[in-house]
Design a protein around this motif. Structure first.
Motif, PDB file in Angstrom:
ATOM      1  N   LEU A   1      60.045  78.433  15.929  1.00  0.00           N
ATOM      2  CA  LEU A   1      58.703  78.315  15.358  1.00  0.00           C
ATOM      3  C   LEU A   1      57.862  79.558  15.640  1.00  0.00           C
ATOM      4  N   GLU A   2      58.032  80.148  16.814  1.00  0.00           N
ATOM      5  CA  GLU A   2      57.318  81.389  17.118  1.00  0.00           C
ATOM      6  C   GLU A   2      57.726  82.502  16.153  1.00  0.00           C
ATOM      7  N   LEU A   3      59.013  82.583  15.839  1.00  0.00           N
ATOM      8  CA  LEU A   3      59.489  83.624  14.926  1.00  0.00           C
ATOM      9  C   LEU A   3      58.928  83.425  13.520  1.00  0.00           C
ATOM     10  N   VAL A   4      58.936  82.203  13.040  1.00  0.00           N
ATOM     11  CA  VAL A   4      58.364  81.932  11.714  1.00  0.00           C
ATOM     12  C   VAL A   4      56.882  82.265  11.706  1.00  0.00           C
ATOM     13  N   SER A   5      56.163  81.817  12.731  1.00  0.00           N
ATOM     14  CA  SER A   5      54.732  82.069  12.785  1.00  0.00           C
ATOM     15  C   SER A   5      54.432  83.564  12.796  1.00  0.00           C
ATOM     16  N   ALA A   6      55.155  84.308  13.606  1.00  0.00           N
ATOM     17  CA  ALA A   6      54.916  85.750  13.696  1.00  0.00           C
ATOM     18  C   ALA A   6      55.179  86.434  12.356  1.00  0.00           C
ATOM     19  N   TYR A   7      56.304  86.124  11.732  1.00  0.00           N
ATOM     20  CA  TYR A   7      56.628  86.780  10.470  1.00  0.00           C
ATOM     21  C   TYR A   7      55.663  86.354   9.365  1.00  0.00           C
ATOM     22  N   LEU A   8      55.283  85.078   9.353  1.00  0.00           N
ATOM     23  CA  LEU A   8      54.308  84.597   8.369  1.00  0.00           C
ATOM     24  C   LEU A   8      53.004  85.376   8.476  1.00  0.00           C
ATOM     25  N   HIS A   9      52.522  85.570   9.683  1.00  0.00           N
ATOM     26  CA  HIS A   9      51.231  86.229   9.836  1.00  0.00           C
ATOM     27  C   HIS A   9      51.314  87.730   9.576  1.00  0.00           C
ATOM     28  N   VAL A  10      52.453  88.351   9.847  1.00  0.00           N
ATOM     29  CA  VAL A  10      52.628  89.764   9.510  1.00  0.00           C
ATOM     30  C   VAL A  10      52.645  89.951   7.994  1.00  0.00           C
ATOM     31  N   VAL A  11      53.388  89.122   7.293  1.00  0.00           N
ATOM     32  CA  VAL A  11      53.454  89.245   5.836  1.00  0.00           C
ATOM     33  C   VAL A  11      52.111  88.889   5.214  1.00  0.00           C
ATOM     34  N   ARG A  12      51.438  87.889   5.740  1.00  0.00           N
ATOM     35  CA  ARG A  12      50.091  87.569   5.256  1.00  0.00           C
ATOM     36  C   ARG A  12      49.175  88.778   5.377  1.00  0.00           C
ATOM     37  N   ALA A  13      49.207  89.439   6.516  1.00  0.00           N
ATOM     38  CA  ALA A  13      48.364  90.616   6.718  1.00  0.00           C
ATOM     39  C   ALA A  13      48.711  91.726   5.732  1.00  0.00           C
ATOM     40  N   GLU A  14      50.005  91.912   5.467  1.00  0.00           N
ATOM     41  CA  GLU A  14      50.423  92.945   4.517  1.00  0.00           C
ATOM     42  C   GLU A  14      49.900  92.644   3.119  1.00  0.00           C
ATOM     43  N   VAL A  15      50.019  91.396   2.688  1.00  0.00           N
ATOM     44  CA  VAL A  15      49.536  91.024   1.356  1.00  0.00           C
ATOM     45  C   VAL A  15      48.020  91.185   1.271  1.00  0.00           C
ATOM     46  N   LEU A  16      47.299  90.713   2.271  1.00  0.00           N
ATOM     47  CA  LEU A  16      45.838  90.822   2.250  1.00  0.00           C
ATOM     48  C   LEU A  16      45.391  92.280   2.240  1.00  0.00           C
ATOM     49  N   GLU A  17      46.060  93.132   3.006  1.00  0.00           N
ATOM     50  CA  GLU A  17      45.694  94.547   3.039  1.00  0.00           C
ATOM     51  C   GLU A  17      45.950  95.205   1.688  1.00  0.00           C
ATOM     52  N   ARG A  18      47.064  94.910   1.066  1.00  0.00           N
ATOM     53  CA  ARG A  18      47.344  95.498  -0.249  1.00  0.00           C
ATOM     54  C   ARG A  18      46.359  94.997  -1.291  1.00  0.00           C
ATOM     55  N   ARG A  19      45.981  93.754  -1.207  1.00  0.00           N
ATOM     56  CA  ARG A  19      44.966  93.268  -2.138  1.00  0.00           C
ATOM     57  C   ARG A  19      43.627  93.960  -1.891  1.00  0.00           C
ATOM     58  N   ARG A  20      43.295  94.166  -0.633  1.00  0.00           N
ATOM     59  CA  ARG A  20      42.011  94.796  -0.295  1.00  0.00           C
ATOM     60  C   ARG A  20      41.949  96.220  -0.836  1.00  0.00           C
ATOM     61  N   THR A  21      43.060  96.943  -0.764  1.00  0.00           N
ATOM     62  CA  THR A  21      43.072  98.338  -1.196  1.00  0.00           C
ATOM     63  C   THR A  21      43.488  98.507  -2.652  1.00  0.00           C
ATOM     64  N   GLY A  22      43.864  97.423  -3.315  1.00  0.00           N
ATOM     65  CA  GLY A  22      44.270  97.515  -4.707  1.00  0.00           C
ATOM     66  C   GLY A  22      45.687  97.999  -4.915  1.00  0.00           C
ATOM     67  N   GLU A  23      46.493  98.016  -3.862  1.00  0.00           N
ATOM     68  CA  GLU A  23      47.886  98.444  -3.989  1.00  0.00           C
ATOM     69  C   GLU A  23      48.737  97.325  -4.576  1.00  0.00           C
ATOM     70  N   SER A  24      49.731  97.701  -5.354  1.00  0.00           N
ATOM     71  CA  SER A  24      50.623  96.736  -5.965  1.00  0.00           C
ATOM     72  C   SER A  24      51.539  96.100  -4.918  1.00  0.00           C
ATOM     73  N   LEU A  25      51.910  94.856  -5.180  1.00  0.00           N
ATOM     74  CA  LEU A  25      52.902  94.166  -4.354  1.00  0.00           C
ATOM     75  C   LEU A  25      54.314  94.342  -4.901  1.00  0.00           C
ATOM     76  N   ASP A  26      54.465  95.205  -5.904  1.00  0.00           N
ATOM     77  CA  ASP A  26      55.743  95.345  -6.595  1.00  0.00           C
ATOM     78  C   ASP A  26      56.709  96.279  -5.877  1.00  0.00           C
ATOM     79  N   ALA A  27      56.291  96.874  -4.757  1.00  0.00           N
ATOM     80  CA  ALA A  27      57.189  97.761  -4.024  1.00  0.00           C
ATOM     81  C   ALA A  27      58.380  96.977  -3.495  1.00  0.00           C
TER      82      ALA A  27
END
Length: 391
Positions: free
Chosen positions: A281-307
């Motif tokens: 559960l710790e591993l899922v939680s950690a990876y979930l929150h890292v990917v969430r942060a990546e998506v939110l940052e790309r949305r904030r800066t207008g970068e595509s998620l298509d990479a």
């Protein structure tokens, strides 16, 4: 109020109905009604339309909370939010102005229609074509699985852009319940996720051109920008919330007078098994929150998620969360034994969590995503892992 606090207030209502709607395989009307009334159906709707102005970070937090009460209800809600995110980011101004305030008021629950008999669950292709007729667009669509299909107030439906279009030219269309003729085919008597009422539907009707979401034939952009990230983040959060609730129940049981004999707190084996569950559960939680942060940052800066690397991260999140949350509950069932872990009459619902989470790897099949991860890995020569700089 903070959305998580709102969810925490609603969670007991979801938990109270969870066993009954699972046993009877009926749609969780009480829980969904609570979410309509407390504003959470409009979590992602901007404030200008009367919504809660939340983002995908809020989606993750709320989904985890709701899933601790009833995973079926949480998944229904998360998939609704997935559709709302697509509307907020890609619908026409006319459709947003008409639909988003009604979503915010809890009047419209939206179901997703992406499966099709001839293609299964493949997201980025469609078989049934749209047909132009005067000032309307006609659609006729069969879908083998529509979560909450008979109970939805509206639908986002993938269609082939036109009769002469390729299967990859997919158009996303919004249709209100009153614009469609619907026929349910069969029932939903499943092993787990029994309250999602994920029936097969035949849909037909006509909609206005402004109800196309995104560009005609351009659903791939909507999927990459919205449907895929919102779906994978929401699903992973739901599965983690349910598995975490299972571990919490076992830990509380271990310190109570009703502790089963298999939970010998002085046993190194018991401690090792608990450790394995916690680590998953710790591993899922950690990876979930890292990917969430990546998506939110790309949305904030207008970068595509298509990479390629970003798509690998999103797909890895889904596969990892599906596998490890189920593994965690599997270990808990083994740990507490037959009467506590396997029987429906147990004081804790591990048996239901086990059945529900078995569906996670089938909910957009992990095999398909693993194939995609492999193909994308050949395109990401720099091997840009999560938390590694993209520069």
């Amino acid at each position: 109020m903070n959305p998580v606090d709102v969810a925490a207030q609603a969670m007991p209502a979801l938990a109270e109905q969870a066993a009954q709607v699972d046993a009877t395989a009926t749609f969780p009307e009480t829980g969904v009604k609570a979410l309509r009334e407390n504003g959470l159906m409009g979590l992602l709707v901007p404030a200008e339309y009367g919504g809660m102005n939340g983002d995908l970070g809020d989606l993750v937090d709320v989904a985890m909370t709701l899933a601790s009460g009833c995973l079926s209800t949480a998944m229904i809600w998360a998939m609704h939010c997935q559709q709302v995110d697509a509307l907020v980011r890609h619908a026409s101004p006319e459709l947003r102005a008409d639909l988003l305030p009604r979503i915010a008021r809890g009047e419209v629950y939206i179901a997703s229609v992406t499966t099709e008999p001839a293609k299964g669950g493949h997201l980025l292709t469609a078989v049934a074509p749209l047909r132009a007729s005067d000032d309307h667009i006609e659609l006729r669509r069969a879908a083998p699985v529509v979560t909450g299909g008979e109970h939805a107030d509206g639908y986002l439906i993938t269609m082939r852009a036109a009769e002469e279009a390729a299967e990859q030219a997919v158009t996303l269309v919004y249709a209100g319940r009153d614009q469609l003729t619907r026929q349910a085919k069969g029932g939903w008597d499943s092993l787990g996720m029994r309250a999602t009422s994920s029936v097969a539907l035949d849909l037909s009707g006509a909609v206005s051109a402004h109800q196309i979401v995104g560009e005609p034939g351009g659903f791939r952009r909507v999927a990459v920008d919205s449907v895929i990230p919102a779906g994978h983040l929401g699903w992973a959060a739901c599965w983690l919330g349910a598995a975490r609730a299972g571990l919490s129940d076992v830990v509380r049981l271990a310190s109570s007078s009703k502790r089963p004999s298999s939970l010998d707190l002085g046993s190194d084996l018991v401690r090792e098994r608990l450790a394995r569950v916690r680590i998953d559960l710790e591993l899922v939680s950690a990876y979930l929150h890292v990917v969430r942060a990546e998506v939110l940052e790309r949305r904030r800066t207008g970068e595509s998620l298509d990479a390629p690397a970003v798509q690998i991260h999103l797909n890895t999140l889904k596969v990892t969360a599906a596998e490890l949350t189920f593994n965690a509950v599997h270990r808990l069932v083994q740990l507490v034994g037959m009467s506590t872990g396997y029987l429906k009459t147990s004081p804790i619902p591990l048996e239901r969590h086990f059945r529900d989470l078995r569906s996670a790897s089938l909910n957009y099949a992990d095999d398909r995503l693993l194939t995609a991860i492999g193909a994308l890995s050949l395109m990401d020569r720099a091997v840009q892992l999560t938390l590694v700089s993209r520069s």
